[in-house]
Every structure is written in structure tokens, then in C-alpha cells.
Design a protein around this motif. Structure first.
Motif, mmCIF file in Angstrom:
data_model
loop_
_atom_site.group_PDB
_atom_site.id
_atom_site.type_symbol
_atom_site.label_atom_id
_atom_site.label_comp_id
_atom_site.label_asym_id
_atom_site.label_seq_id
_atom_site.Cartn_x
_atom_site.Cartn_y
_atom_site.Cartn_z
ATOM 1 N N CYS A 1 0.841 -1.195 0.000
ATOM 2 C CA CYS A 1 0.000 0.000 0.000
ATOM 3 C C CYS A 1 0.876 1.245 0.000
ATOM 4 O O CYS A 1 1.658 1.464 0.930
ATOM 5 C CB CYS A 1 -0.904 -0.004 1.232
ATOM 6 S SG CYS A 1 -1.893 1.496 1.428
ATOM 7 N N THR B 1 0.436 5.082 0.287
ATOM 8 C CA THR B 1 -0.662 5.933 0.712
ATOM 9 C C THR B 1 -0.297 7.409 0.694
ATOM 10 O O THR B 1 0.832 7.797 1.009
ATOM 11 C CB THR B 1 -1.169 5.525 2.111
ATOM 12 O OG1 THR B 1 -2.369 6.253 2.409
ATOM 13 C CG2 THR B 1 -0.131 5.798 3.189
ATOM 14 N N HIS C 1 -1.186 -0.968 -4.265
ATOM 15 C CA HIS C 1 -2.465 -0.311 -4.039
ATOM 16 C C HIS C 1 -2.191 1.132 -3.633
ATOM 17 O O HIS C 1 -1.687 1.394 -2.531
ATOM 18 C CB HIS C 1 -3.270 -1.045 -2.966
ATOM 19 C CG HIS C 1 -3.813 -2.355 -3.447
ATOM 20 N ND1 HIS C 1 -5.145 -2.555 -3.734
ATOM 21 C CD2 HIS C 1 -3.184 -3.527 -3.742
ATOM 22 C CE1 HIS C 1 -5.323 -3.793 -4.178
ATOM 23 N NE2 HIS C 1 -4.149 -4.401 -4.186
ATOM 24 N N LEU D 1 -3.383 4.353 -2.296
ATOM 25 C CA LEU D 1 -4.500 4.684 -1.420
ATOM 26 C C LEU D 1 -4.460 6.171 -1.083
ATOM 27 O O LEU D 1 -3.578 6.632 -0.360
ATOM 28 C CB LEU D 1 -4.420 3.845 -0.139
ATOM 29 C CG LEU D 1 -5.440 4.148 0.955
ATOM 30 C CD1 LEU D 1 -6.858 3.872 0.461
ATOM 31 C CD2 LEU D 1 -5.123 3.318 2.204
ATOM 32 N N HIS E 1 -7.186 3.618 -5.185
ATOM 33 C CA HIS E 1 -8.358 3.815 -4.333
ATOM 34 C C HIS E 1 -8.347 5.259 -3.843
ATOM 35 O O HIS E 1 -7.329 5.725 -3.330
ATOM 36 C CB HIS E 1 -8.327 2.897 -3.118
ATOM 37 C CG HIS E 1 -8.025 1.466 -3.418
ATOM 38 N ND1 HIS E 1 -9.011 0.508 -3.559
ATOM 39 C CD2 HIS E 1 -6.843 0.823 -3.588
ATOM 40 C CE1 HIS E 1 -8.444 -0.661 -3.811
ATOM 41 N NE2 HIS E 1 -7.129 -0.500 -3.837
ATOM 42 N N HIS E 2 -9.463 5.939 -3.966
ATOM 43 C CA HIS E 2 -9.575 7.337 -3.537
ATOM 44 C C HIS E 2 -10.823 7.458 -2.670
ATOM 45 O O HIS E 2 -11.942 7.308 -3.150
ATOM 46 C CB HIS E 2 -9.679 8.242 -4.767
ATOM 47 C CG HIS E 2 -9.741 9.698 -4.429
ATOM 48 N ND1 HIS E 2 -10.217 10.640 -5.310
ATOM 49 C CD2 HIS E 2 -9.405 10.384 -3.308
ATOM 50 C CE1 HIS E 2 -10.151 11.838 -4.763
ATOM 51 N NE2 HIS E 2 -9.663 11.698 -3.545
ATOM 52 N N GLN F 1 -14.393 6.829 4.110
ATOM 53 C CA GLN F 1 -13.528 6.301 5.158
ATOM 54 C C GLN F 1 -14.339 5.952 6.409
ATOM 55 O O GLN F 1 -14.118 4.917 7.040
ATOM 56 C CB GLN F 1 -12.444 7.317 5.502
ATOM 57 C CG GLN F 1 -11.460 7.596 4.379
ATOM 58 C CD GLN F 1 -10.526 8.738 4.717
ATOM 59 O OE1 GLN F 1 -9.880 8.739 5.770
ATOM 60 N NE2 GLN F 1 -10.429 9.724 3.837
ATOM 61 N N ALA G 1 -4.990 4.505 7.071
ATOM 62 C CA ALA G 1 -4.280 3.813 5.986
ATOM 63 C C ALA G 1 -3.853 2.418 6.427
ATOM 64 O O ALA G 1 -3.939 1.458 5.641
ATOM 65 C CB ALA G 1 -3.064 4.630 5.563
ATOM 66 N N ILE H 1 -6.966 0.100 6.339
ATOM 67 C CA ILE H 1 -7.403 -0.198 4.970
ATOM 68 C C ILE H 1 -6.381 -1.099 4.276
ATOM 69 O O ILE H 1 -6.740 -1.991 3.500
ATOM 70 C CB ILE H 1 -7.653 1.098 4.183
ATOM 71 C CG1 ILE H 1 -8.831 1.861 4.804
ATOM 72 C CG2 ILE H 1 -7.942 0.803 2.717
ATOM 73 C CD1 ILE H 1 -9.103 3.217 4.186
ATOM 74 N N LEU I 1 -7.075 -4.683 2.553
ATOM 75 C CA LEU I 1 -6.680 -4.997 1.179
ATOM 76 C C LEU I 1 -5.678 -6.145 1.100
ATOM 77 O O LEU I 1 -5.299 -6.561 0.009
ATOM 78 C CB LEU I 1 -6.071 -3.750 0.520
ATOM 79 C CG LEU I 1 -7.031 -2.569 0.318
ATOM 80 C CD1 LEU I 1 -6.261 -1.322 -0.130
ATOM 81 C CD2 LEU I 1 -8.113 -2.916 -0.695
ATOM 82 N N GLY J 1 -14.523 3.273 -3.449
ATOM 83 C CA GLY J 1 -13.205 3.571 -3.993
ATOM 84 C C GLY J 1 -13.270 3.870 -5.483
ATOM 85 O O GLY J 1 -14.217 3.494 -6.175
ATOM 86 N N ARG K 1 -11.133 3.004 -8.521
ATOM 87 C CA ARG K 1 -10.048 2.111 -8.871
ATOM 88 C C ARG K 1 -9.521 2.400 -10.271
ATOM 89 O O ARG K 1 -10.244 2.829 -11.143
ATOM 90 C CB ARG K 1 -10.511 0.657 -8.788
ATOM 91 C CG ARG K 1 -10.928 0.210 -7.397
ATOM 92 C CD ARG K 1 -11.718 -1.091 -7.448
ATOM 93 N NE ARG K 1 -10.947 -2.176 -8.012
ATOM 94 C CZ ARG K 1 -10.287 -3.073 -7.292
ATOM 95 N NH1 ARG K 1 -10.273 -2.991 -5.981
ATOM 96 N NH2 ARG K 1 -9.628 -4.041 -7.875
#
Length: 456
Positions: A5, A7, A37, A39, A68-69, A75, A112, A115, A119, A437, A439
Motif C-alpha cells: 500500500c 498511501t 495499491h 490509497l 483507491h480514492h 472512510q 491507511a 485499509i 486490502l 473507492g 479504482r
């Protein structure tokens, strides 16, 4: 295939940073056998959020990169589910600590972490919105290259991949828990003006962040180097060191942690407190977990908001809370360091219970000492005059509340450490809904999540 991830937490306009960090994610996927990913945790206002949505939608598809946003509502939905499944005590309070109404450097990164657990990621790599990459020969200098080379691997296997090793051979079988660099450019904390106005006042203020009892020569060095990162020298070539990384050598805009760390212990969720998100850096060092220090430093800059009157006042408040919190955090660092190898379990993982006990039992300053520290801050600001004197008026009006907040922040941190293992387990296998998200259109390569070994 391993998932990682990368982030980017943000609460300000940073479309250019979104694009730059996406390039770093693509580099990681191209050069390592990983699925990255990206993020983006977005607490921005409506206009900036919309601009970020457009920037994400315009990102080119990259094999092995999933974007992912999430805005704050998205969140919060994820967190509500995790908290409910976890069965933790005081669920409403835990949710508030994970997504407080005020600015919290630790809480945004904690989100983060959870998440990333959802993930199935093996590591978290953090960047900041007020930073850029250096360039060499026209190409960006990307920290993720060193991070993915070493993070989560046995130190003995990394020793041949770095420029040099300064790690105690007795630690060679331990896992590389952290990889980090620092920053170049503008100071991370706005104290340059204070030094220019009155060097003695600068030393009084910044000196509150230095542990008591340091020899004067060390103290002087810390005062001179505080908040300067790696200076201003441009990148000319790689230098990597396998070591137990000193917390003063890295910055949270340029850091990666293995899930064996963040799956066990969160960051302090204190609001309006700079430096609170460095807790895990200190914990990794105190636990004598291997790390890699590199010199792919990120370029720091100050946003226009931070230079405004409102931004100035907000930052002085956050600096004040940091200076008030510093001795409380140092007491925790001392307690975890005193635990020695007892801080780690048989698998070499941090014992969250030891950390929680150190937070609750830490012999921090008594209320009278906290009040004296506040007096130093207020007196220093009044000496500087101008907008600093105006800030002193605001701080003085909030004096009792701020002093109370610092102590309550530590109690809240202990509560979150107690709940963290359950939260991490409850997050695993429950990724946020794709409806929330945004993507990348690239097809994600399916891979099972890592072993839950890193959760407490």
C-alpha cells in the motif's frame, strides 16, 4: 503475489502530487513482483476533492497498480464496519479516535494501516501532499525502490543489497521492519523565522523538544539540526545503510513500515499535534528491529495556506501541543526501551500489551512541569512580538484546555492500542466497497492476503 500500500493522506489541493505518487506506484509494480495499491485518503474541501477525483480518473492504466480514492464519508463507512465487527469496548470513542473532527497526523495514517489490512497488504509506504520528488538525469528519484528491496525481508538477506551494514550481527535474523529517508528543502517546522528574530528564543522553544540531561555539545547539535531534515544537498547517487534507524534521520513523508509493526501498534491519534505520527519510528528503534536508511530524500515545501495568517496560527497551536506532549512521549519511549527483548514476543513481534502499559505507567511530567513548559512557550512568543504575540494571546486563552488535552491524548492512545489488534483483525478480508473507492481501470492481479501473523 505480494500486495503493498502506497498511501497519500491529504487535506489540501495536491493534484500534481497525486499524479507523481501514481508514477511511483507504477515504478514499484514494474520493477518488483508486487501489486501496488495506491490509497488516497482525502479530507479536502469540496472543490479540492473534485479536482482530485478528476486527477485520479485521468491516471493512465498501469498493470499491477490499483488506485483507491476515499473521501471522509467513505472512510467513515469503512471504519464503522471494522469497529462494529471488532467488538471493541467504547466503539463510538474508538471511531472518533480513528476519524476525529480536528487535524490528526496519526489518525490519518492509522486509517491507511487498517485499509491496508483490509486490502491484504504486507507493508504501508507513506507520502505527504506538501512534498515532491528529487530528479536525477531528468528522472524522479523514487524511495519506493529501496523500500520494496528491503521491507519485510530477513536482515541477513538484505545485507548484500545495501551500500553498507551497521547492524549488530545479533539482529541479522530479524525482519527489516522499516525503510526510510528524510527530506531536503524547506524545514518541516516553521522555526526559521523564530531563529532569525531571536536565536535565544529559538533555543528556548526548540530546547523543549530535547530530552533533559543531554550533554551541552549534544544539545547544541540537536538544536542546530532540529527540523532541518537532510539539508539542501541534491541527490547524486544512492547510499543505503542496514541499521537500527535513528528517529531523527527519517521523515514521515518518506517512510515504509512492515505490517508486523503497524498491525500490532497504531500511532497516537492526538489532534493538532505535529510529530505525534513518529511514534512507530521510535518504537522500531527502541525494539532494535532492523531498518534501512536511504538518501532518496523527498523535497519538502510549505503551502500557501501554511503561510497565511490562519495557517500560521494553526501551526503554532500544533507546535505548542508537540512541545507539551514531548516529555510524555519520551516517558513511553523510555518504558518500551527498558523492556528490552521483552518488548518482542517469541516471533520477534512487538507486544502491544507492553506498549499500552508503558503509555499508562510512563512517568511523564507532573502537571506543574507541564504548566512550566506552557509558560516557556507563551513567554517566548510574547518576546518575539507581532503575530507571535497575537498567537500567545490565543494560546493563553486556551491554556487549561491544551494542558488537559495533552494528558487526555495519552489516555486515548492507550485505549486505541488496546483496541488495535481487534480492529486489525476485523479489517482483514473486508476491503472497502468498490462503490466507494475509485479504482484504476487496470485489471488487478488476484493474490491471497498475507498471513495474519502481523496482527496482535
Amino acid at each position: 503475489m505480494r500486495r503493498v500500500c502506497l498511501t497519500l493522506p491529504t487535506d489540501r489541493a495536491c493534484a500534481a502530487t497525486v499524479r507523481a505518487v501514481a508514477e511511483e506506484a507504477a515504478h514499484g509494480a514494474r520493477h518488483f513482483d508486487v501489486e501496488v495499491h495506491l490509497l488516497i485518503l482525502d479530507s479536502s474541501g469540496a472543490a479540492d476533492l473534485a479536482a482530485h477525483r478528476e486527477a485520479v480518473a485521468a491516471l493512465p492504466p498501469e498493470p499491477g497498480v490499483v488506485v483507491h480514492h476515499f473521501d471522509e464519508d467513505e472512510q467513515r463507512d469503512f471504519l464503522r464496519g471494522a469497529v462494529a465487527r471488532s467488538g471493541v469496548a467504547a466503539p463510538d470513542r474508538v471511531l472518533d479516535l480513528m476519524l476525529p473532527s480536528g487535524v490528526s497526523y496519526g489518525a490519518c495514517t492509522n486509517r491507511a494501516f487498517l485499509i491496508a489490512e483490509a486490502l491484504g497488504c504486507a507493508s504501508v509506504h507513506r507520502r505527504d501532499s506538501d512534498s515532491r520528488y528529487q530528479h536525477l538525469d531528468g528522472k524522479p528519484v523514487l524511495p519506493i525502490h529501496h523500500e520494496l528491496t528491503a521491507i519485510g525481508r530477513r536482515a541477513a538477506d538484505v545485507a548484500g543489497l545495501v551500500s553498507r551494514s551497521r547492524l549488530d550481527p545479533a539482529l541479522a535474523e530479524r525482519t527489516v521492519a522499516m525503510v526510510g529517508g528524510s527530506f531536503v528543502g524547506e524545514m518541516s517546522v516553521d522555526v526559521a523565522e523564530i531563529r532569525a528574530l531571536d536565536p535565544l528564543v529559538h533555543d528556548d522553544l526548540v530546547g523543549l523538544s530535547v530530552p533533559d540531561g543531554y550533554p551541552e555539545i549534544w544539545r547544541r547539535n540537536l538544536l542546530d539540526e532540529a527540523f532541518r531534515g537532510a539539508g539542501t544537498a541534491a541527490f547524486t547517487g544512492d547510499l543505503t545503510t542496514l541499521t537500527t534507524v535513528a528517529p531523527t534521520r527519517v521523515d514521515m513523508c518518506n517512510i515504509a513500515f512492515a505490517r508486523e509493526v503497524y498491525g500490532r501498534v497504531p500511532l497516537p491519534p492526538a489532534t493538532d499535534t505535529i510529530g505525534s505520527d513518529y511514534f512507530l519510528v521510535h518504537l522500531v528503534h527502541g525494539a532494535r528491529l532492523p531498518g534501512v536508511l536511504h538518501n532518496r530524500h523527498i523535497v519538502n515545501f510549505h503551502t500557501s495556506e501554511r503561510r497565511s495568517d490562519a495557517g500560521f496560527l494553526a501551526y503554532q497551536l500544533r507546535l505548542t501541543k508537540f512541545l507539551l506532549a514531548a516529555p510524555h512521549l519520551r516517558a513511553v519511549y523510555a518504558g518500551t526501551a527498558a523492556a528490552g527483548d521483552g518488548l518482542l514476543d517469541a516471533d520477534g513481534l512487538v507486544r502491544a500489551s507492553v506498549v499500552a502499559a508503558a503509555i499508562r505507567d510512563g512517568a511523564g511530567p507532573d502537571p506543574a512541569e507541564d504548566a512550566e513548559r506552557f509558560d516557556v512557550v507563551e513567554r517566548s512568543y510574547r518576546k518575539l512580538g507581532g503575530r507571535y504575540a497575537a498567537a500567545a494571546d490565543v494560546l493563553a486563552a486556551r491554556r487549561e484546555r491544551l494542558l488537559d488535552e495533552v494528558r487526555r491524548d495519552m489516555a486515548d492512545f492507550a485505549l486505541l492500542v488496546d483496541a488495535w489488534g481487534s480492529l486489525a483483525r476485523a479489517s482483514g478480508g473486508h476491503p472497502p466497497s468498490p462503490a466507494y473507492g475509485h479504482r484504476s481501470p487496470s485489471s488487478a492481479r488476484e493474490t491471497p492476503p498475507p498471513s495474519p501473523k502481523g496482527t496482535a
